[in-house]
Design a protein around this motif. Structure first.
Motif, PDB file in Angstrom:
ATOM      1  N   THR A 191       6.975  45.133 -40.237  1.00 44.13           N
ATOM      2  CA  THR A 191       6.172  43.990 -40.651  1.00 44.13           C
ATOM      3  C   THR A 191       6.800  42.698 -40.152  1.00 44.13           C
ATOM      4  N   TYR A 192       5.984  41.682 -40.010  1.00 45.17           N
ATOM      5  CA  TYR A 192       6.483  40.381 -39.569  1.00 45.17           C
ATOM      6  C   TYR A 192       7.085  39.652 -40.763  1.00 45.17           C
ATOM      7  N   PRO A 193       7.976  38.697 -40.504  1.00 38.14           N
ATOM      8  CA  PRO A 193       8.443  37.869 -41.616  1.00 38.14           C
ATOM      9  C   PRO A 193       7.283  37.037 -42.144  1.00 38.14           C
ATOM     10  N   ILE A 194       7.276  36.787 -43.427  1.00 41.04           N
ATOM     11  CA  ILE A 194       6.211  35.971 -44.003  1.00 41.04           C
ATOM     12  C   ILE A 194       6.279  34.589 -43.382  1.00 41.04           C
ATOM     13  N   LEU A 195       5.121  34.055 -43.008  1.00 46.35           N
ATOM     14  CA  LEU A 195       5.049  32.838 -42.211  1.00 46.35           C
ATOM     15  C   LEU A 195       5.828  31.680 -42.803  1.00 46.35           C
ATOM     16  N   PHE A 196       5.624  31.402 -44.096  1.00 51.11           N
ATOM     17  CA  PHE A 196       6.269  30.250 -44.709  1.00 51.11           C
ATOM     18  C   PHE A 196       7.509  30.653 -45.509  1.00 51.11           C
ATOM     19  N   GLY A 197       7.963  31.874 -45.271  1.00 50.09           N
ATOM     20  CA  GLY A 197       9.119  32.350 -46.004  1.00 50.09           C
ATOM     21  C   GLY A 197      10.438  31.964 -45.349  1.00 50.09           C
ATOM     22  N   THR A 198      10.392  31.086 -44.352  1.00 52.48           N
ATOM     23  CA  THR A 198      11.612  30.648 -43.693  1.00 52.48           C
ATOM     24  C   THR A 198      11.950  29.234 -44.142  1.00 52.48           C
ATOM     25  N   SER A 199      13.170  28.800 -43.827  1.00 51.28           N
ATOM     26  CA  SER A 199      13.584  27.453 -44.217  1.00 51.28           C
ATOM     27  C   SER A 199      12.830  26.396 -43.425  1.00 51.28           C
ATOM     28  N   ASN A 200      12.347  26.754 -42.231  1.00 53.49           N
ATOM     29  CA  ASN A 200      11.605  25.821 -41.389  1.00 53.49           C
ATOM     30  C   ASN A 200      10.223  26.395 -41.095  1.00 53.49           C
TER      31      ASN A 200
ATOM     32  N   PHE B  15       5.818  29.631 -35.241  1.00 54.94           N
ATOM     33  CA  PHE B  15       5.942  30.089 -33.857  1.00 54.94           C
ATOM     34  C   PHE B  15       6.488  31.512 -33.767  1.00 54.94           C
ATOM     35  N   THR B  16       7.401  31.854 -34.667  1.00 50.85           N
ATOM     36  CA  THR B  16       7.926  33.220 -34.694  1.00 50.85           C
ATOM     37  C   THR B  16       6.815  34.213 -35.006  1.00 50.85           C
ATOM     38  N   ASN B  17       6.034  33.884 -36.028  1.00 46.37           N
ATOM     39  CA  ASN B  17       4.941  34.758 -36.421  1.00 46.37           C
ATOM     40  C   ASN B  17       3.899  34.865 -35.314  1.00 46.37           C
ATOM     41  N   PHE B  18       3.595  33.731 -34.664  1.00 41.83           N
ATOM     42  CA  PHE B  18       2.583  33.718 -33.609  1.00 41.83           C
ATOM     43  C   PHE B  18       3.030  34.554 -32.416  1.00 41.83           C
ATOM     44  N   LEU B  19       4.299  34.427 -32.023  1.00 45.53           N
ATOM     45  CA  LEU B  19       4.815  35.215 -30.897  1.00 45.53           C
ATOM     46  C   LEU B  19       4.819  36.696 -31.236  1.00 45.53           C
ATOM     47  N   GLN B  20       5.198  37.026 -32.456  1.00 49.77           N
ATOM     48  CA  GLN B  20       5.183  38.437 -32.853  1.00 49.77           C
ATOM     49  C   GLN B  20       3.758  38.978 -32.876  1.00 49.77           C
ATOM     50  N   TYR B  21       2.837  38.169 -33.362  1.00 48.44           N
ATOM     51  CA  TYR B  21       1.429  38.573 -33.380  1.00 48.44           C
ATOM     52  C   TYR B  21       0.941  38.878 -31.963  1.00 48.44           C
ATOM     53  N   LEU B  22       1.345  38.059 -30.988  1.00 48.39           N
ATOM     54  CA  LEU B  22       0.893  38.240 -29.609  1.00 48.39           C
ATOM     55  C   LEU B  22       1.586  39.390 -28.901  1.00 48.39           C
ATOM     56  N   LEU B  23       2.888  39.612 -29.204  1.00 52.75           N
ATOM     57  CA  LEU B  23       3.689  40.469 -28.334  1.00 52.75           C
ATOM     58  C   LEU B  23       4.270  41.722 -28.976  1.00 52.75           C
ATOM     59  N   GLU B  24       4.347  41.807 -30.295  1.00 52.39           N
ATOM     60  CA  GLU B  24       4.924  43.009 -30.904  1.00 52.39           C
ATOM     61  C   GLU B  24       4.062  44.240 -30.610  1.00 52.39           C
ATOM     62  N   PRO B  25       4.701  45.403 -30.453  1.00 53.47           N
ATOM     63  CA  PRO B  25       6.132  45.678 -30.607  1.00 53.47           C
ATOM     64  C   PRO B  25       6.912  45.372 -29.332  1.00 53.47           C
TER      65      PRO B  25
ATOM     66  N   VAL C  65      -7.608  28.885 -30.553  1.00 51.58           N
ATOM     67  CA  VAL C  65      -7.998  28.699 -31.958  1.00 51.58           C
ATOM     68  C   VAL C  65      -8.154  30.057 -32.633  1.00 51.58           C
ATOM     69  N   MET C  66      -8.827  30.986 -31.944  1.00 52.87           N
ATOM     70  CA  MET C  66      -9.052  32.309 -32.515  1.00 52.87           C
ATOM     71  C   MET C  66      -7.730  33.025 -32.778  1.00 52.87           C
ATOM     72  N   GLU C  67      -6.842  33.023 -31.801  1.00 57.78           N
ATOM     73  CA  GLU C  67      -5.585  33.766 -31.937  1.00 57.78           C
ATOM     74  C   GLU C  67      -4.643  33.126 -32.951  1.00 57.78           C
ATOM     75  N   VAL C  68      -4.590  31.806 -32.988  1.00 58.26           N
ATOM     76  CA  VAL C  68      -3.730  31.135 -33.971  1.00 58.26           C
ATOM     77  C   VAL C  68      -4.209  31.441 -35.389  1.00 58.26           C
ATOM     78  N   LEU C  69      -5.506  31.372 -35.617  1.00 53.00           N
ATOM     79  CA  LEU C  69      -6.041  31.656 -36.961  1.00 53.00           C
ATOM     80  C   LEU C  69      -5.778  33.101 -37.371  1.00 53.00           C
ATOM     81  N   TRP C  70      -5.967  34.052 -36.453  1.00 44.75           N
ATOM     82  CA  TRP C  70      -5.696  35.453 -36.779  1.00 44.75           C
ATOM     83  C   TRP C  70      -4.208  35.643 -37.114  1.00 44.75           C
ATOM     84  N   SER C  71      -3.332  34.955 -36.389  1.00 46.41           N
ATOM     85  CA  SER C  71      -1.893  35.170 -36.599  1.00 46.41           C
ATOM     86  C   SER C  71      -1.450  34.753 -37.994  1.00 46.41           C
ATOM     87  N   LEU C  72      -2.173  33.802 -38.604  1.00 49.27           N
ATOM     88  CA  LEU C  72      -1.798  33.333 -39.939  1.00 49.27           C
ATOM     89  C   LEU C  72      -1.934  34.426 -40.994  1.00 49.27           C
TER      90      LEU C  72
END
Length: 357
Positions: A241-250, A256-266, A319-326
């Motif tokens: 699973t990906y890290p929770i989007l807002f579960g980081t200190s920044n 961006f971490t979540n978005f990159l993982q959404y696009l490229l994982e595994p 727009v489509m990919e960013v919204l899905w990644s959330l």
């Protein structure tokens, strides 16, 4: 339609029929849980119609139940509808390629990719919403580009209806539709026309108030909603699973971490089974296309040649990919979420390659 294009579409359709027949046997390939849930609700509704589960997304089951009540409660009816809907999307995919001025060679290449993408062969052949999402997003592009080129109100009206149907299929398309409407209203319409369109869109939302109130009147903050959605959405279809989007200190880094993982994982070191291999291959192709896109966007010489069609495609895709990644927490879910925008990405790459440097 030219013989080779017909063979590409027909060949893909035959494979989809085969995949659907395999899905009927749960001992061969276990169908996704959502497809079984949609079918079971449609089965129940065909025998005892009610509105208890009339929510965004689940309206798909009501659609299925209508045909179940006419023909049969068999899941094959749902498969047949998915085949037909996907077939229409492939035909309109070809129409958009022609509208964008693609060469015959480009049409063949991109239509082949659109038809034989493994995730599409699997998920768009089942009793799921993906085939419908693919179709209506193709419609959004087709009517949107026609409106850009010819300015006829009829094209904008059809674009509007396509966006509204997408909203009923999944709540993520509410945000997408608002942004697409804003894009056109700010770039093409006067203030009076813009206000009129938003009023009409609001009336439609109000009319289906029970569908939208849970999303338009949030009971918690955005970060809490996203975290909750990700927790609920963790799926057995993925190895990680990906890290929770807002579960980081920044939160910015988290996004961006979540978005990159959404696009490229595994990533290669996380591939563990055949399913992961298929996803990795698809994502590798997506990475090549995205690299090519970003290269052109940041090149001043090519960027200056972007026309209205290309700017619209860029806006739609990201727009489509960013919204899905959330709202995506693992690559099992991500591979399905990529499907609606896959046609847009292929249009985008084909359009970029037509730019003369």
């Amino acid at each position: 339609m030219k013989p080779l294009l017909f063979l590409i579409i027909f060949g893909s359709l035959v494979i989809r029929v085969f995949v659907s027949l395999v899905l009927l046997n749960d001992n061969v390939i276990l169908p996704p849980s959502d497809s079984t849930d949609f079918h079971n609700l449609a089965y129940e509704l065909s025998n005892n119609f009610h509105f208890d589960n009339f929510y965004i997304g689940w309206i798909y089951s009501y659609w299925l139940s209508f045909f179940y009540s006419i023909f049969s409660n068999s899941r094959i009816v749902g498969f047949l509808l998915s085949w037909i809907v996907w077939l229409i999307s492939a035909i309109y995919f070809k129409k958009v390629c022609t509208l964008l001025g693609f060469s015959n060679k480009q049409v063949k290449i991109y239509l082949f990719l659109y038809c034989f993408l493994p995730s599409s062969l699997f998920y768009a052949s089942d009793t799921m919403r993906e085939a419908y999402q693919m179709l209506f997003l193709i419609f959004v592009v087709y009517f949107g580009i026609n409106y850009i080129k010819f300015g006829k109100v009829s094209f904008f009206f059809k674009l509007f209806i396509s966006l509204f149907i997408l909203c009923l299929l999944h709540h993520v398309f509410i945000g997408f539709s608002i942004l697409i409407l804003a894009y056109f209203l700010l770039s093409k319409f006067t203030i009076k026309k813009s206000v009129f369109v938003f009023v009409i869109f609001s009336i439609l939302f109000t009319f289906f108030g029970s569908l939208f109130k849970g999303y338009l009147i949030p009971s918690s903050s955005l970060s809490e909603s996203v975290e909750k959605f990700n927790e609920i959405g963790r799926s057995l279809e993925a190895n990680s699973t990906y890290p929770i989007l807002f579960g980081t200190s920044n939160p910015v880094i988290g996004f961006f971490t979540n978005f990159l993982q959404y696009l490229l994982e595994p990533f290669p070191w996380r591939v563990k089974n055949f399913f992961d291999v298929v996803v990795f291959v698809e994502n590798s192709l997506r990475f090549i296309f995205l690299f090519y896109t970003i290269k052109y966007v940041f090149n001043k010489k090519t960027r200056s040649k972007f026309d209205a069609d290309l700017r619209f495609l860029l806006f739609c895709f990201f727009v489509m990919e960013v919204l899905w990644s959330l709202g995506t927490s693992n690559w099992g879910t991500a591979i399905r979420h990529h499907l609606p925008a896959v046609g847009v990405l292929l249009f985008l790459i084909g359009k970029l390659k037509s730019i003369k440097t």
